[in-house]
Scaffold this active site. Structure first.
Site, PDB file in Angstrom:
ATOM      1  N   GLY A 120       0.776  -1.213   0.040  1.00  0.00           N
ATOM      2  CA  GLY A 120      -0.112  -0.093   0.093  1.00  0.00           C
ATOM      3  C   GLY A 120       0.794   1.224   0.051  1.00  0.00           C
ATOM      4  CE1 TYR A 134      -9.432   3.579   6.990  1.00  0.00           C
ATOM      5  CE2 TYR A 134      -9.718   6.091   7.426  1.00  0.00           C
ATOM      6  CZ  TYR A 134      -9.056   4.916   7.253  1.00  0.00           C
ATOM      7  OH  TYR A 134      -7.651   5.124   7.297  1.00  0.00           O
ATOM      8  CG  ASP A 190      -7.054 -12.877   3.217  1.00  0.00           C
ATOM      9  OD1 ASP A 190      -7.316 -11.946   4.294  1.00  0.00           O
ATOM     10  OD2 ASP A 190      -7.849 -13.302   2.726  1.00  0.00           O
ATOM     11  CG  ASP A 205      -0.202  -6.395   0.015  1.00  0.00           C
ATOM     12  OD1 ASP A 205      -0.091  -5.156   0.645  1.00  0.00           O
ATOM     13  OD2 ASP A 205      -1.548  -6.809  -0.280  1.00  0.00           O
ATOM     14  CB  ILE A 206      -3.960  -9.482  -0.247  1.00  0.00           C
ATOM     15  CG1 ILE A 206      -4.986 -10.680  -0.204  1.00  0.00           C
ATOM     16  CG2 ILE A 206      -4.254  -8.508  -1.261  1.00  0.00           C
ATOM     17  CD1 ILE A 206      -6.310 -10.114   0.524  1.00  0.00           C
ATOM     18  NE  ARG A 207      -4.049  -7.045  -5.289  1.00  0.00           N
ATOM     19  CZ  ARG A 207      -5.149  -7.132  -4.790  1.00  0.00           C
ATOM     20  NH1 ARG A 207      -5.880  -8.309  -4.827  1.00  0.00           N
ATOM     21  NH2 ARG A 207      -5.598  -6.103  -4.214  1.00  0.00           N
TER      22      ARG A 207
HETATM   23  C1  AKB Z   1      -8.519   8.203   3.665  1.00  0.00           C
HETATM   24  O1  AKB Z   1      -8.776   9.452   3.316  1.00  0.00           O
HETATM   25  O2  AKB Z   1      -9.444   7.541   4.024  1.00  0.00           O
HETATM   26  C2  AKB Z   1      -7.268   8.273   4.591  1.00  0.00           C
HETATM   27  C3  AKB Z   1      -7.328   8.849   6.063  1.00  0.00           C
HETATM   28  C4  AKB Z   1      -7.429  10.099   6.311  1.00  0.00           C
HETATM   29  O3  AKB Z   1      -7.342   7.806   6.920  1.00  0.00           O
HETATM   30  N1  AKB Z   1      -6.028   8.927   3.894  1.00  0.00           N
END
Ligand code: AKB
Length: 319
Positions: free
Chosen positions: A13, A141, A51, A36-38
């Site tokens: 990432g 998130y 994973d 990583d997964i890949r």
């Molecule tokens: C996002 O935009 O999701 C991330 C963060 C601020 O955690 N870059």
């Protein structure tokens, strides 16, 4: 001195690919196990397909490489997360709970868990959002990061697992591309400026967000992880500041180098996400506990981004 062996998850990432190289400099290539997964051929040293939702495979790798520290970077970010909320919750939570369990069972010394400014919600003060303000995130998130912070603190209290965490602002670097974040525009804009095309921004012109230059973000991570254990007073996650700017301000910074560069606006759902986040955060706990200090402001970052991207482009053309 005890030999450290580090496992990095989500190493492909945006942050992972840069952090791996920094950790390899400190600990040596053979002591940083990237995963990583890949698959990824760009890393020197040892790479494993992993994973992290597979707790048994994680456990096997920790034993195989005699891991002493884990940097758990695998996660789905804010904008992608809103397109697949249940999957995002599942992936972000399951992976972190696996990390916490496997770390406890194997007596891992230290775990790093990235949190985010996304933990804050609309009710929080926009300017210098305090470390301890109530967390009411608007995205899945953000919800997974709040839960993760609390799980980190729980494992620290209950199992003495040394989990450390930062609430990253948007991270901007030239080495890698972000994917699925709300702050990603601030990386993409430099690529468009270099390609001499207009940039279409999905955030409002004055949507100010906290951001940080990659070098500062990596240094903060390393400094936090190297700080003496007794200095770490925040066991959820530290607010971390670099700089703050709006799309209009980053465009102005780029125009100092490319006066003809133009930004236009086509707002989408990501502006709603950004509107629930702080414009700046109060990182005085990080400053006090482990002497955090950012080094880069917006114009310094712009200069480096453009110079480095130009040099990468010219190398690519020569190949
Ligand atoms: C996002 O935009 O999701 C991330 C963060 C601020 O955690 N870059």
């Amino acid at each position: 001195m005890k030999k450290e062996n580090l496992l990095i998850t989500g190493a492909n990432g945006q942050m992972g690919s840069v952090l791996v190289k920094e950790l390899q400099k400190i600990y040596g290539e053979d002591h940083v196990i990237t995963s990583d997964i890949r698959t990824n051929e760009n890393f020197n040293g040892i790479f494993e397909i992993l994973d992290v939702t597979d707790g048994n495979k994680l456990n096997d790798l920790v034993k195989k490489h005699q891991i002493t520290q884990i940097y758990h970077l695998a996660a789905i970010l804010s904008a992608s997360g809103e397109l697949n909320p249940i999957q995002t919750w599942d992936v972000n939570m399951k992976t972190f709970l696996n990390i916490l369990e496997v770390s406890t069972v194997n007596a891992i010394d230290k775990v790093f868990f990235p949190s985010s400014i996304a933990v804050f919600g609309k009710n929080a003060p926009k300017i210098k959002t305090p470390q301890d303000f109530v967390l009411t995130p608007s995205t899945v998130y953000g919800m997974s990061k709040v839960a993760g912070e609390n799980w980190a603190q729980y494992y620290f209290k209950k199992h003495k697992l040394d989990v450390r965490s930062l609430r990253y602002p948007g991270v901007i670097g030239h080495q890698s591309l972000p994917g699925g974040g709300t702050t990603d525009y601030a990386v993409d804009i430099y690529h468009k400026a270099l390609a001499k095309v207009d940039f279409e921004c999905y955030l409002k012109n004055d949507r100010t967000l906290p951001m940080i230059y990659m070098e500062d973000a990596i240094r903060a991570t390393v400094e936090l992880m190297m700080a003496p254990k007794e200095n770490i007073n925040v066991r959820t996650a530290y607010n971390l500041s670099g700089m703050s700017f709006s799309p209009e301000e980053i465009a102005t910074s780029i125009q100092k180098i490319y006066p003809k560069f133009k930004i236009k606006y086509k707002i989408d759902f990501r502006d709603e996400i950004a509107s629930s986040w702080p414009s700046s955060t109060d990182d005085s706990s990080a400053k006090k506990d482990w002497s955090w200090k950012p080094h880069f402001d917006i114009d310094q970052m712009t200069e480096i981004m453009i110079t480095e991207l130009k040099s990468t482009n010219s190398k690519n053309i020569k190949v």
